[in-house]
Motif scaffolding. Structure first.
Motif, PDB file in Angstrom:
ATOM      1  N   ALA A  74      55.242  40.859  41.273  1.00  0.00           N
ATOM      2  CA  ALA A  74      54.629  39.852  42.140  1.00  0.00           C
ATOM      3  C   ALA A  74      54.420  40.383  43.550  1.00  0.00           C
ATOM      4  O   ALA A  74      53.361  40.170  44.155  1.00  0.00           O
ATOM      5  N   GLU A  75      55.407  41.084  44.073  1.00  0.00           N
ATOM      6  CA  GLU A  75      55.294  41.602  45.433  1.00  0.00           C
ATOM      7  C   GLU A  75      54.220  42.676  45.542  1.00  0.00           C
ATOM      8  O   GLU A  75      53.601  42.839  46.597  1.00  0.00           O
ATOM      9  N   ALA A  79      51.076  42.376  48.051  1.00  0.00           N
ATOM     10  CA  ALA A  79      50.734  43.436  48.993  1.00  0.00           C
ATOM     11  C   ALA A  79      49.229  43.653  49.069  1.00  0.00           C
ATOM     12  O   ALA A  79      48.690  43.986  50.129  1.00  0.00           O
ATOM     13  N   ALA A  80      48.545  43.465  47.937  1.00  0.00           N
ATOM     14  CA  ALA A  80      47.091  43.625  47.931  1.00  0.00           C
ATOM     15  C   ALA A  80      46.401  42.550  48.758  1.00  0.00           C
ATOM     16  O   ALA A  80      45.279  42.733  49.212  1.00  0.00           O
ATOM     17  N   TYR A  81      47.073  41.411  48.965  1.00  0.00           N
ATOM     18  CA  TYR A  81      46.550  40.333  49.810  1.00  0.00           C
ATOM     19  C   TYR A  81      47.071  40.448  51.248  1.00  0.00           C
ATOM     20  O   TYR A  81      46.836  39.565  52.066  1.00  0.00           O
ATOM     21  N   GLY A  82      47.805  41.527  51.521  1.00  0.00           N
ATOM     22  CA  GLY A  82      48.366  41.694  52.847  1.00  0.00           C
ATOM     23  C   GLY A  82      49.542  40.780  53.124  1.00  0.00           C
ATOM     24  O   GLY A  82      49.781  40.390  54.268  1.00  0.00           O
ATOM     25  N   ILE A  83      50.305  40.454  52.061  1.00  0.00           N
ATOM     26  CA  ILE A  83      51.425  39.509  52.194  1.00  0.00           C
ATOM     27  C   ILE A  83      52.712  40.196  51.767  1.00  0.00           C
ATOM     28  O   ILE A  83      52.748  40.903  50.760  1.00  0.00           O
ATOM     29  N   ASN A 158      46.308  45.740  43.148  1.00  0.00           N
ATOM     30  CA  ASN A 158      47.029  46.953  42.755  1.00  0.00           C
ATOM     31  C   ASN A 158      47.066  47.138  41.239  1.00  0.00           C
ATOM     32  O   ASN A 158      48.102  47.481  40.656  1.00  0.00           O
ATOM     33  N   ARG A 159      45.920  46.899  40.615  1.00  0.00           N
ATOM     34  CA  ARG A 159      45.763  47.051  39.162  1.00  0.00           C
ATOM     35  C   ARG A 159      46.703  46.144  38.373  1.00  0.00           C
ATOM     36  O   ARG A 159      47.107  46.460  37.254  1.00  0.00           O
ATOM     37  N   PHE A 320      41.399  44.815  49.386  1.00  0.00           N
ATOM     38  CA  PHE A 320      41.503  43.680  48.465  1.00  0.00           C
ATOM     39  C   PHE A 320      42.231  44.054  47.186  1.00  0.00           C
ATOM     40  O   PHE A 320      43.036  43.281  46.668  1.00  0.00           O
ATOM     41  N   TYR A 321      41.947  45.246  46.657  1.00  0.00           N
ATOM     42  CA  TYR A 321      42.500  45.639  45.363  1.00  0.00           C
ATOM     43  C   TYR A 321      43.684  46.596  45.465  1.00  0.00           C
ATOM     44  O   TYR A 321      44.365  46.846  44.481  1.00  0.00           O
TER      45      TYR A 321
END
Length: 342
Positions: A74-75, A79-83, A158-159, A320-321
Protein backbone atom coordinates in the motif's frame (compact mmCIF):
# COMPACT_ATOMS: atom_id res chain seq x y z
CA UNK A 1 -1.72 10.30 -40.16
CA UNK A 2 -0.30 8.75 -37.00
CA UNK A 3 0.36 11.01 -34.04
CA UNK A 4 4.17 11.06 -33.61
CA UNK A 5 3.91 11.17 -29.83
CA UNK A 6 1.48 8.26 -29.83
CA UNK A 7 3.97 6.36 -31.98
CA UNK A 8 6.63 7.22 -29.41
CA UNK A 9 4.70 5.80 -26.47
CA UNK A 10 3.66 2.68 -28.42
CA UNK A 11 7.09 1.92 -29.83
CA UNK A 12 8.86 -1.35 -29.02
CA UNK A 13 11.70 0.71 -27.57
CA UNK A 14 9.43 2.21 -24.91
CA UNK A 15 10.76 1.03 -21.60
CA UNK A 16 10.62 2.47 -18.12
CA UNK A 17 13.15 3.19 -15.45
CA UNK A 18 12.57 4.35 -11.92
CA UNK A 19 15.04 7.20 -11.77
CA UNK A 20 16.79 8.28 -14.96
CA UNK A 21 16.42 8.34 -18.70
CA UNK A 22 18.52 5.93 -20.78
CA UNK A 23 18.97 6.92 -24.40
CA UNK A 24 20.83 4.11 -26.08
CA UNK A 25 20.38 3.44 -29.77
CA UNK A 26 18.42 0.20 -30.31
CA UNK A 27 19.14 -2.40 -32.93
CA UNK A 28 17.22 -2.28 -36.19
CA UNK A 29 15.31 0.50 -37.86
CA UNK A 30 13.21 3.01 -35.93
CA UNK A 31 9.44 2.51 -36.12
CA UNK A 32 7.52 4.38 -38.78
CA UNK A 33 6.72 7.91 -37.68
CA UNK A 34 4.59 10.69 -39.06
CA UNK A 35 6.48 12.96 -41.40
CA UNK A 36 5.29 16.17 -39.77
CA UNK A 37 7.30 17.60 -36.89
CA UNK A 38 6.18 16.95 -33.34
CA UNK A 39 4.21 19.93 -32.05
CA UNK A 40 3.59 21.17 -28.54
CA UNK A 41 1.04 18.98 -26.83
CA UNK A 42 -2.57 20.10 -26.49
CA UNK A 43 -4.91 19.09 -23.69
CA UNK A 44 -7.04 16.97 -26.03
CA UNK A 45 -4.02 15.26 -27.54
CA UNK A 46 -2.51 14.61 -24.14
CA UNK A 47 -5.72 12.98 -22.86
CA UNK A 48 -5.61 10.54 -25.78
CA UNK A 49 -1.94 9.71 -25.24
CA UNK A 50 -2.24 9.47 -21.45
CA UNK A 51 -5.15 7.03 -21.81
CA UNK A 52 -3.04 4.88 -24.13
CA UNK A 53 -0.03 4.92 -21.79
CA UNK A 54 -2.27 4.16 -18.83
CA UNK A 55 -3.62 1.09 -20.60
CA UNK A 56 -0.13 -0.03 -21.57
CA UNK A 57 1.13 0.34 -18.00
CA UNK A 58 -1.95 -1.41 -16.65
CA UNK A 59 -0.97 -4.42 -18.72
CA UNK A 60 2.33 -4.55 -16.80
CA UNK A 61 0.78 -3.95 -13.39
CA UNK A 62 0.26 -6.49 -10.62
CA UNK A 63 -3.15 -6.16 -9.03
CA UNK A 64 -4.26 -7.21 -5.54
CA UNK A 65 -7.50 -6.86 -3.63
CA UNK A 66 -7.15 -4.09 -1.07
CA UNK A 67 -7.97 -6.62 1.64
CA UNK A 68 -4.87 -8.64 0.63
CA UNK A 69 -2.47 -5.70 0.41
CA UNK A 70 0.36 -5.51 2.91
CA UNK A 71 1.36 -2.19 4.45
CA UNK A 72 4.48 -2.13 2.23
CA UNK A 73 2.42 -2.78 -0.92
CA UNK A 74 0.00 0.00 0.00
CA UNK A 75 2.76 2.44 0.88
CA UNK A 76 4.42 1.78 -2.49
CA UNK A 77 1.19 2.78 -4.24
CA UNK A 78 0.84 5.82 -1.98
CA UNK A 79 4.36 6.87 -2.94
CA UNK A 80 3.31 7.09 -6.59
CA UNK A 81 0.70 9.67 -5.51
CA UNK A 82 3.31 11.57 -3.52
CA UNK A 83 1.87 10.39 -0.19
CA UNK A 84 3.65 8.91 2.81
CA UNK A 85 2.25 7.09 5.83
CA UNK A 86 3.06 8.14 9.39
CA UNK A 87 2.10 5.83 12.24
CA UNK A 88 1.52 7.88 15.36
CA UNK A 89 1.97 6.71 18.92
CA UNK A 90 -0.69 4.45 20.37
CA UNK A 91 -3.41 6.45 22.15
CA UNK A 92 -3.71 4.86 25.56
CA UNK A 93 -4.57 7.73 27.90
CA UNK A 94 -8.17 8.81 28.36
CA UNK A 95 -11.40 7.02 27.60
CA UNK A 96 -13.08 9.79 25.67
CA UNK A 97 -16.12 11.86 26.52
CA UNK A 98 -17.86 8.85 28.11
CA UNK A 99 -16.96 5.37 29.21
CA UNK A 100 -16.54 2.66 26.57
CA UNK A 101 -19.82 0.90 25.73
CA UNK A 102 -20.31 -2.86 26.03
CA UNK A 103 -18.75 -4.59 22.99
CA UNK A 104 -20.71 -5.55 19.90
CA UNK A 105 -21.65 -9.21 19.87
CA UNK A 106 -20.28 -11.14 16.89
CA UNK A 107 -22.08 -14.29 18.02
CA UNK A 108 -25.68 -15.49 17.86
CA UNK A 109 -27.37 -17.82 20.30
CA UNK A 110 -29.79 -20.23 18.61
CA UNK A 111 -32.99 -21.51 20.21
CA UNK A 112 -31.21 -24.81 20.65
CA UNK A 113 -28.52 -23.13 22.73
CA UNK A 114 -25.83 -23.27 20.06
CA UNK A 115 -23.47 -20.35 19.44
CA UNK A 116 -22.84 -19.19 15.89
CA UNK A 117 -20.23 -16.68 14.80
CA UNK A 118 -21.32 -13.90 12.46
CA UNK A 119 -19.13 -13.25 9.45
CA UNK A 120 -18.21 -9.72 8.40
CA UNK A 121 -21.04 -9.31 5.90
CA UNK A 122 -23.57 -10.91 8.19
CA UNK A 123 -22.62 -8.63 11.06
CA UNK A 124 -22.34 -5.32 9.20
CA UNK A 125 -25.92 -4.13 9.61
CA UNK A 126 -25.88 -5.04 13.29
CA UNK A 127 -22.57 -3.21 13.76
CA UNK A 128 -24.04 -0.11 12.09
CA UNK A 129 -27.00 -0.16 14.47
CA UNK A 130 -24.63 -0.69 17.42
CA UNK A 131 -22.48 2.29 16.38
CA UNK A 132 -25.55 4.51 16.07
CA UNK A 133 -26.91 3.42 19.44
CA UNK A 134 -23.65 3.64 21.39
CA UNK A 135 -21.90 6.59 19.77
CA UNK A 136 -24.31 8.82 17.84
CA UNK A 137 -26.55 11.24 19.72
CA UNK A 138 -30.16 11.58 18.60
CA UNK A 139 -29.54 14.97 16.97
CA UNK A 140 -26.31 13.99 15.23
CA UNK A 141 -25.80 15.76 11.87
CA UNK A 142 -24.27 12.55 10.50
CA UNK A 143 -25.66 9.26 9.31
CA UNK A 144 -24.19 5.84 8.51
CA UNK A 145 -24.99 3.76 5.44
CA UNK A 146 -24.09 0.16 4.58
CA UNK A 147 -22.39 0.01 1.16
CA UNK A 148 -21.12 -3.58 1.19
CA UNK A 149 -20.58 -4.73 -2.38
CA UNK A 150 -19.90 -1.26 -3.82
CA UNK A 151 -16.48 -0.99 -5.46
CA UNK A 152 -14.11 1.84 -4.67
CA UNK A 153 -12.01 3.42 -7.45
CA UNK A 154 -8.90 1.48 -8.44
CA UNK A 155 -5.65 2.94 -7.12
CA UNK A 156 -2.32 2.26 -8.79
CA UNK A 157 1.34 3.17 -8.90
CA UNK A 158 4.82 1.67 -9.08
CA UNK A 159 3.53 -1.23 -11.19
CA UNK A 160 1.01 -2.13 -8.52
CA UNK A 161 -2.73 -1.62 -8.34
CA UNK A 162 -5.49 -2.45 -5.91
CA UNK A 163 -9.25 -2.72 -6.03
CA UNK A 164 -11.64 -3.22 -3.19
CA UNK A 165 -14.89 -2.58 -1.41
CA UNK A 166 -15.77 -1.13 1.95
CA UNK A 167 -18.48 -1.65 4.56
CA UNK A 168 -20.02 1.59 5.85
CA UNK A 169 -19.87 5.23 4.78
CA UNK A 170 -20.53 8.22 7.00
CA UNK A 171 -21.66 11.66 5.92
CA UNK A 172 -24.07 14.51 6.42
CA UNK A 173 -27.51 13.03 7.12
CA UNK A 174 -29.05 15.29 4.47
CA UNK A 175 -26.58 14.38 1.72
CA UNK A 176 -25.36 10.83 2.27
CA UNK A 177 -28.14 9.29 0.19
CA UNK A 178 -27.69 11.68 -2.74
CA UNK A 179 -25.67 11.17 -5.90
CA UNK A 180 -23.36 8.22 -6.45
CA UNK A 181 -22.47 6.11 -3.43
CA UNK A 182 -19.25 7.88 -2.48
CA UNK A 183 -20.01 11.42 -3.73
CA UNK A 184 -20.87 12.84 -0.32
CA UNK A 185 -19.08 10.34 1.89
CA UNK A 186 -16.99 12.14 4.49
CA UNK A 187 -15.58 8.94 5.92
CA UNK A 188 -15.56 5.16 6.01
CA UNK A 189 -15.99 2.56 8.72
CA UNK A 190 -14.00 -0.55 7.80
CA UNK A 191 -15.21 -3.51 9.84
CA UNK A 192 -13.47 -6.69 10.86
CA UNK A 193 -14.89 -9.38 13.10
CA UNK A 194 -13.31 -9.94 16.50
CA UNK A 195 -11.59 -13.02 15.02
CA UNK A 196 -9.47 -11.07 12.51
CA UNK A 197 -6.90 -8.26 12.74
CA UNK A 198 -7.32 -4.83 11.24
CA UNK A 199 -5.29 -4.44 8.05
CA UNK A 200 -3.14 -1.34 7.69
CA UNK A 201 -2.61 -1.81 3.94
CA UNK A 202 -6.32 -2.16 3.26
CA UNK A 203 -7.19 0.89 5.35
CA UNK A 204 -4.59 3.07 3.63
CA UNK A 205 -5.79 2.10 0.17
CA UNK A 206 -9.47 2.50 1.02
CA UNK A 207 -8.82 6.01 2.35
CA UNK A 208 -6.84 6.88 -0.77
CA UNK A 209 -9.62 5.53 -3.00
CA UNK A 210 -12.29 7.47 -1.11
CA UNK A 211 -10.27 10.66 -1.50
CA UNK A 212 -10.54 10.13 -5.26
CA UNK A 213 -14.28 9.36 -5.27
CA UNK A 214 -15.59 11.81 -2.66
CA UNK A 215 -16.27 15.49 -3.19
CA UNK A 216 -14.48 16.01 0.14
CA UNK A 217 -11.22 14.74 -1.39
CA UNK A 218 -8.39 14.49 1.15
CA UNK A 219 -10.52 15.75 4.03
CA UNK A 220 -12.02 12.25 4.31
CA UNK A 221 -11.30 9.97 7.28
CA UNK A 222 -11.45 6.24 8.03
CA UNK A 223 -12.29 4.37 11.22
CA UNK A 224 -11.23 0.71 11.30
CA UNK A 225 -12.69 -1.42 14.09
CA UNK A 226 -14.11 -4.73 15.23
CA UNK A 227 -16.43 -2.81 17.61
CA UNK A 228 -14.86 -4.74 20.49
CA UNK A 229 -11.19 -4.01 21.28
CA UNK A 230 -9.55 -2.92 18.01
CA UNK A 231 -9.82 0.74 16.99
CA UNK A 232 -7.72 2.69 14.47
CA UNK A 233 -8.23 6.05 12.73
CA UNK A 234 -6.64 7.04 9.38
CA UNK A 235 -6.68 10.59 7.97
CA UNK A 236 -4.76 13.04 5.79
CA UNK A 237 -2.82 15.53 7.89
CA UNK A 238 -1.85 17.29 4.65
CA UNK A 239 -1.98 16.48 0.95
CA UNK A 240 1.14 14.32 1.15
CA UNK A 241 0.67 12.50 4.45
CA UNK A 242 -1.73 9.93 5.85
CA UNK A 243 -1.49 9.57 9.61
CA UNK A 244 -2.85 6.60 11.55
CA UNK A 245 -3.54 6.14 15.25
CA UNK A 246 -4.21 2.98 17.24
CA UNK A 247 -6.55 3.35 20.21
CA UNK A 248 -7.05 1.39 23.40
CA UNK A 249 -10.49 2.90 24.01
CA UNK A 250 -13.28 2.89 21.44
CA UNK A 251 -14.91 6.01 22.84
CA UNK A 252 -11.72 8.01 22.41
CA UNK A 253 -11.32 6.68 18.85
CA UNK A 254 -14.89 7.71 18.02
CA UNK A 255 -14.41 11.17 19.58
CA UNK A 256 -11.32 11.78 17.42
CA UNK A 257 -13.10 10.37 14.37
CA UNK A 258 -15.95 12.81 15.03
CA UNK A 259 -13.56 15.75 15.44
CA UNK A 260 -12.10 14.97 12.02
CA UNK A 261 -15.59 14.81 10.49
CA UNK A 262 -16.42 18.15 12.10
CA UNK A 263 -13.28 19.74 10.65
CA UNK A 264 -13.80 18.69 7.03
CA UNK A 265 -14.08 22.28 5.81
CA UNK A 266 -10.91 23.24 7.70
CA UNK A 267 -8.99 20.41 6.04
CA UNK A 268 -10.12 21.21 2.49
CA UNK A 269 -6.64 20.69 1.07
CA UNK A 270 -5.68 21.94 -2.37
CA UNK A 271 -3.96 18.94 -3.88
CA UNK A 272 -1.36 20.08 -6.38
CA UNK A 273 -0.62 16.47 -7.34
CA UNK A 274 -4.13 16.14 -8.78
CA UNK A 275 -3.36 19.00 -11.18
CA UNK A 276 -0.38 17.34 -12.84
CA UNK A 277 -2.15 16.79 -16.18
CA UNK A 278 -3.18 20.41 -16.52
CA UNK A 279 0.35 21.53 -15.67
CA UNK A 280 1.77 20.14 -18.90
CA UNK A 281 2.74 22.88 -21.35
CA UNK A 282 -0.24 23.79 -23.52
CA UNK A 283 1.25 26.39 -25.80
CA UNK A 284 1.34 26.74 -29.53
CA UNK A 285 4.40 26.42 -31.69
CA UNK A 286 6.91 29.21 -31.12
CA UNK A 287 6.23 32.35 -33.09
CA UNK A 288 9.56 33.11 -34.71
CA UNK A 289 8.26 36.06 -36.74
CA UNK A 290 10.78 38.89 -36.69
CA UNK A 291 13.73 36.61 -35.98
CA UNK A 292 16.29 36.15 -38.71
CA UNK A 293 16.46 32.34 -38.67
CA UNK A 294 17.13 29.98 -41.51
CA UNK A 295 14.81 27.04 -42.15
CA UNK A 296 17.57 24.81 -40.82
CA UNK A 297 17.75 26.82 -37.58
CA UNK A 298 13.97 26.74 -37.20
CA UNK A 299 13.96 22.98 -37.71
CA UNK A 300 16.62 22.58 -35.02
CA UNK A 301 14.74 24.84 -32.58
CA UNK A 302 11.54 22.91 -33.18
CA UNK A 303 13.27 19.55 -32.67
CA UNK A 304 14.74 20.76 -29.38
CA UNK A 305 11.35 22.04 -28.22
CA UNK A 306 9.80 18.67 -29.03
CA UNK A 307 12.52 16.80 -27.15
CA UNK A 308 12.01 19.05 -24.12
CA UNK A 309 8.27 18.39 -24.30
CA UNK A 310 8.86 14.62 -24.39
CA UNK A 311 11.16 14.89 -21.37
CA UNK A 312 8.47 16.83 -19.52
CA UNK A 313 5.86 14.25 -20.51
CA UNK A 314 8.10 11.42 -19.29
CA UNK A 315 8.71 13.25 -15.99
CA UNK A 316 4.98 13.61 -15.44
CA UNK A 317 4.31 9.96 -16.17
CA UNK A 318 7.08 9.08 -13.72
CA UNK A 319 5.43 11.22 -11.07
CA UNK A 320 2.12 9.45 -11.54
CA UNK A 321 3.26 5.86 -12.09
CA UNK A 322 6.60 5.82 -10.30
CA UNK A 323 8.32 4.79 -13.53
CA UNK A 324 9.72 7.00 -16.26
CA UNK A 325 9.34 6.19 -19.97
CA UNK A 326 12.62 6.33 -21.87
CA UNK A 327 12.89 8.75 -24.76
CA UNK A 328 13.90 6.70 -27.83
CA UNK A 329 16.95 7.81 -29.77
CA UNK A 330 15.04 8.63 -32.96
CA UNK A 331 12.83 11.17 -31.13
CA UNK A 332 15.78 13.25 -29.98
CA UNK A 333 16.83 16.46 -31.70
CA UNK A 334 20.26 15.19 -32.74
CA UNK A 335 18.60 12.25 -34.55
CA UNK A 336 15.95 14.36 -36.28
CA UNK A 337 18.40 17.06 -37.42
CA UNK A 338 21.66 15.06 -37.60
CA UNK A 339 23.46 17.41 -39.99
CA UNK A 340 23.17 20.26 -37.51
CA UNK A 341 24.97 18.32 -34.80
CA UNK A 342 27.59 16.79 -37.09
Amino acid sequence: EDDPLLVFVSAPQLDTVSTANVASKPQGSPPKRASSALDWISAERFEKIAAFVEAEMDDRTKNKPMSAASADWAESILAAYGIKHDRLNKVEAGVGSLEDPPPYQWTIQTNEGETWNKNENGGTQGALEWLKEKFMVSQSPYDLKVVTGTTLPKVKGNRKSATGKTDIIVGDANDIHKGSVFDFAMGLVELKTNKYPLKVGQNLLELLALSIASTFKKAVVLLATDCVTKWEVFFFSDTGTIESKVYVHGRKAWDDFLLLLNSVSDRDFVDKNSLWISSLPQVTEQDLTGFDMSDRDKKKAKAEEDEAMLEHFADRMAGFYGERPNIPWWARANARVPDYYA
